[in-house]
Motif scaffolding. Structure first.
Motif, PDB file in Angstrom:
ATOM      1  N   LYS A 124      10.908   6.402  12.981  1.00 22.58           N
ATOM      2  CA  LYS A 124      10.763   7.832  12.678  1.00 22.58           C
ATOM      3  C   LYS A 124      11.209   8.125  11.240  1.00 22.58           C
ATOM      4  CE  LYS A 124      12.414  12.356  14.137  1.00 22.58           C
ATOM      5  NZ  LYS A 124      13.376  13.065  14.978  1.00 22.58           N
ATOM      6  N   THR A 125      12.338   7.567  10.837  1.00 22.27           N
ATOM      7  CA  THR A 125      12.846   7.769   9.485  1.00 22.27           C
ATOM      8  C   THR A 125      11.930   7.123   8.458  1.00 22.27           C
ATOM      9  OG1 THR A 125      15.082   7.703  10.407  1.00 22.27           O
ATOM     10  CG2 THR A 125      14.894   7.527   8.030  1.00 22.27           C
ATOM     11  N   LEU A 126      11.414   5.944   8.772  1.00 25.83           N
ATOM     12  CA  LEU A 126      10.495   5.264   7.868  1.00 25.83           C
ATOM     13  C   LEU A 126       9.261   6.125   7.608  1.00 25.83           C
ATOM     14  CD1 LEU A 126       9.578   1.661   7.527  1.00 25.83           C
ATOM     15  CD2 LEU A 126       7.717   3.179   8.088  1.00 25.83           C
ATOM     16  N   LYS A 127       8.668   6.671   8.654  1.00 28.93           N
ATOM     17  CA  LYS A 127       7.466   7.483   8.493  1.00 28.93           C
ATOM     18  C   LYS A 127       7.752   8.777   7.742  1.00 28.93           C
ATOM     19  CE  LYS A 127       4.883   5.653  12.356  1.00 28.93           C
ATOM     20  NZ  LYS A 127       4.231   5.909  13.630  1.00 28.93           N
ATOM     21  N   TYR A 128       8.967   9.300   7.898  1.00 28.48           N
ATOM     22  CA  TYR A 128       9.328  10.551   7.229  1.00 28.48           C
ATOM     23  C   TYR A 128       9.572  10.342   5.729  1.00 28.48           C
ATOM     24  CZ  TYR A 128      11.791  14.867   6.172  1.00 28.48           C
ATOM     25  OH  TYR A 128      12.179  16.057   5.626  1.00 28.48           O
ATOM     26  N   LEU A 129      10.212   9.224   5.363  1.00 27.77           N
ATOM     27  CA  LEU A 129      10.609   9.012   3.971  1.00 27.77           C
ATOM     28  C   LEU A 129       9.605   8.241   3.123  1.00 27.77           C
ATOM     29  CD1 LEU A 129      14.395   8.192   4.432  1.00 27.77           C
ATOM     30  CD2 LEU A 129      13.388  10.299   3.566  1.00 27.77           C
ATOM     31  N   GLU A 130       8.831   7.379   3.724  1.00 24.63           N
ATOM     32  CA  GLU A 130       7.898   6.555   2.961  1.00 24.63           C
ATOM     33  C   GLU A 130       6.531   7.235   2.852  1.00 24.63           C
ATOM     34  OE1 GLU A 130       8.434   3.668   1.299  1.00 24.63           O
ATOM     35  OE2 GLU A 130      10.532   3.820   1.868  1.00 24.63           O
ATOM     36  N   PRO A 131       5.911   7.168   1.671  1.00 24.47           N
ATOM     37  CA  PRO A 131       4.577   7.756   1.527  1.00 24.47           C
ATOM     38  C   PRO A 131       3.547   6.954   2.318  1.00 24.47           C
ATOM     39  CG  PRO A 131       5.194   6.592  -0.461  1.00 24.47           C
ATOM     40  CD  PRO A 131       6.389   6.571   0.442  1.00 24.47           C
ATOM     41  N   PRO A 132       2.553   7.628   2.878  1.00 21.97           N
ATOM     42  CA  PRO A 132       1.521   6.893   3.634  1.00 21.97           C
ATOM     43  C   PRO A 132       0.684   6.031   2.696  1.00 21.97           C
ATOM     44  CG  PRO A 132       0.954   9.209   3.463  1.00 21.97           C
ATOM     45  CD  PRO A 132       2.324   9.051   2.879  1.00 21.97           C
ATOM     46  N   LYS A 133       0.294   4.867   3.158  1.00 27.43           N
ATOM     47  CA  LYS A 133      -0.501   3.936   2.355  1.00 27.43           C
ATOM     48  C   LYS A 133      -1.986   4.206   2.558  1.00 27.43           C
ATOM     49  CE  LYS A 133       3.052   1.585   1.013  1.00 27.43           C
ATOM     50  NZ  LYS A 133       3.579   1.815  -0.288  1.00 27.43           N
ATOM     51  N   THR A 172      15.465  -8.201  11.833  1.00 25.03           N
ATOM     52  CA  THR A 172      14.916  -6.897  12.193  1.00 25.03           C
ATOM     53  C   THR A 172      13.416  -7.024  12.428  1.00 25.03           C
ATOM     54  OG1 THR A 172      14.800  -4.580  11.521  1.00 25.03           O
ATOM     55  CG2 THR A 172      14.517  -6.202   9.795  1.00 25.03           C
ATOM     56  N   LYS A 173      12.779  -5.927  12.789  1.00 26.64           N
ATOM     57  CA  LYS A 173      11.335  -5.928  13.018  1.00 26.64           C
ATOM     58  C   LYS A 173      10.600  -5.694  11.697  1.00 26.64           C
ATOM     59  CE  LYS A 173      11.878  -3.696  17.490  1.00 26.64           C
ATOM     60  NZ  LYS A 173      11.574  -2.465  18.229  1.00 26.64           N
ATOM     61  N   PRO A 174       9.459  -6.348  11.506  1.00 33.29           N
ATOM     62  CA  PRO A 174       8.686  -6.126  10.278  1.00 33.29           C
ATOM     63  C   PRO A 174       8.197  -4.677  10.135  1.00 33.29           C
ATOM     64  CG  PRO A 174       7.879  -8.057  11.448  1.00 33.29           C
ATOM     65  CD  PRO A 174       8.885  -7.406  12.326  1.00 33.29           C
ATOM     66  N   GLU A 175       8.057  -3.960  11.262  1.00 32.25           N
ATOM     67  CA  GLU A 175       7.573  -2.573  11.211  1.00 32.25           C
ATOM     68  C   GLU A 175       8.599  -1.637  10.578  1.00 32.25           C
ATOM     69  OE1 GLU A 175       7.795  -4.060  14.535  1.00 32.25           O
ATOM     70  OE2 GLU A 175       5.898  -5.040  14.074  1.00 32.25           O
ATOM     71  N   LEU A 176       9.854  -2.061  10.495  1.00 30.67           N
ATOM     72  CA  LEU A 176      10.914  -1.221   9.933  1.00 30.67           C
ATOM     73  C   LEU A 176      11.183  -1.510   8.462  1.00 30.67           C
ATOM     74  CD1 LEU A 176      13.481  -1.323  12.874  1.00 30.67           C
ATOM     75  CD2 LEU A 176      11.790   0.440  12.352  1.00 30.67           C
ATOM     76  N   ILE A 177      10.338  -2.323   7.848  1.00 33.52           N
ATOM     77  CA  ILE A 177      10.518  -2.713   6.450  1.00 33.52           C
ATOM     78  C   ILE A 177       9.420  -2.087   5.596  1.00 33.52           C
ATOM     79  CG2 ILE A 177      10.581  -4.657   4.847  1.00 33.52           C
ATOM     80  CD1 ILE A 177      11.596  -6.345   7.211  1.00 33.52           C
ATOM     81  N   ALA A 178       9.831  -1.523   4.465  1.00 35.97           N
ATOM     82  CA  ALA A 178       8.875  -0.966   3.502  1.00 35.97           C
ATOM     83  C   ALA A 178       9.087  -1.684   2.172  1.00 35.97           C
ATOM     84  CB  ALA A 178       9.096   0.528   3.338  1.00 35.97           C
ATOM     85  N   ILE A 179       8.048  -2.350   1.692  1.00 33.20           N
ATOM     86  CA  ILE A 179       8.101  -3.020   0.394  1.00 33.20           C
ATOM     87  C   ILE A 179       7.790  -1.963  -0.659  1.00 33.20           C
ATOM     88  CG2 ILE A 179       7.162  -4.854  -1.055  1.00 33.20           C
ATOM     89  CD1 ILE A 179       8.507  -5.957   1.429  1.00 33.20           C
ATOM     90  N   ARG A 180       8.737  -1.682  -1.538  1.00 33.46           N
ATOM     91  CA  ARG A 180       8.548  -0.641  -2.546  1.00 33.46           C
ATOM     92  C   ARG A 180       7.847  -1.194  -3.789  1.00 33.46           C
ATOM     93  NH1 ARG A 180       7.933   3.952  -1.405  1.00 33.46           N
ATOM     94  NH2 ARG A 180       8.832   4.709  -3.303  1.00 33.46           N
ATOM     95  N   HIS A 181       8.331  -2.313  -4.326  1.00 32.67           N
ATOM     96  CA  HIS A 181       7.759  -2.871  -5.547  1.00 32.67           C
ATOM     97  C   HIS A 181       7.801  -4.390  -5.507  1.00 32.67           C
ATOM     98  CE1 HIS A 181       7.846   1.058  -7.485  1.00 32.67           C
ATOM     99  NE2 HIS A 181       9.088   1.187  -7.065  1.00 32.67           N
ATOM    100  N   VAL A 182       6.790  -4.989  -6.146  1.00 31.35           N
ATOM    101  CA  VAL A 182       6.781  -6.428  -6.378  1.00 31.35           C
ATOM    102  C   VAL A 182       6.425  -6.605  -7.848  1.00 31.35           C
ATOM    103  CG1 VAL A 182       5.759  -8.661  -5.794  1.00 31.35           C
ATOM    104  CG2 VAL A 182       6.025  -6.915  -4.027  1.00 31.35           C
ATOM    105  N   TYR A 183       7.407  -7.023  -8.636  1.00 34.07           N
ATOM    106  CA  TYR A 183       7.210  -7.216 -10.065  1.00 34.07           C
ATOM    107  C   TYR A 183       7.040  -8.706 -10.318  1.00 34.07           C
ATOM    108  CZ  TYR A 183       9.235  -2.534 -10.353  1.00 34.07           C
ATOM    109  OH  TYR A 183       9.499  -1.194 -10.193  1.00 34.07           O
ATOM    110  N   THR A 184       5.844  -9.114 -10.717  1.00 40.24           N
ATOM    111  CA  THR A 184       5.600 -10.521 -11.011  1.00 40.24           C
ATOM    112  C   THR A 184       5.636 -10.737 -12.515  1.00 40.24           C
ATOM    113  OG1 THR A 184       3.217 -10.173 -11.047  1.00 40.24           O
ATOM    114  CG2 THR A 184       4.183 -10.860  -8.969  1.00 40.24           C
ATOM    115  N   LYS A 185       5.940 -11.958 -12.895  1.00 44.76           N
ATOM    116  CA  LYS A 185       5.976 -12.312 -14.303  1.00 44.76           C
ATOM    117  C   LYS A 185       4.740 -13.159 -14.600  1.00 44.76           C
ATOM    118  CE  LYS A 185      10.935 -12.128 -14.592  1.00 44.76           C
ATOM    119  NZ  LYS A 185      12.166 -12.799 -14.967  1.00 44.76           N
TER     120      LYS A 185
END
Length: 95
Positions: A76-85, A46-59
């Motif tokens: 369109k769905t990504l922009k609607y559901l994901e909070p702006p950074k 897929t395209k990287p623009e359609l991916i949203a990284i929610r969390h990265v938990y490191t140890k």
């Protein structure tokens, strides 16, 4: 960098797929979100623009992390559901 898929959940009503996976990054710092998006895009085709990284938990002290990401079907769905950074919510003014 090695990605091992742990869990994948289809969410058809939200037009996205949530993936959770373990990440191994030996002899390197934790990869940036941009690098993670590129790797996920290659793996899922897929395209990287359609991916949203929610969390990265490191140890602490280990070169492993748990990552949660969403892959959307359209921008369109990504922009609607994901909070702006980078933008903070502006407080409402009392009238």
């Amino acid at each position: 960098m090695k990605i091992e898929k742990a869990k994948e959940v289809e969410m058809p009503l939200l037009a996205r797929k949530r993936i959770k996976f373990d990440l191994e990054h030996p002899s390197a710092p934790t990869p940036s979100r941009a690098v993670l998006k590129e790797e996920i895009a290659k793996k899922y085709g897929t395209k990287p623009e359609l991916i949203a990284i929610r969390h990265v938990y490191t140890k602490f002290g280990l070169q492993t992390a748990k990552v949660i990401a969403n892959i959307y079907e359209d921008e369109k769905t990504l922009k609607y559901l994901e909070p702006p950074k980078g933008k903070k919510a502006e407080p409402k003014k009392a009238a």
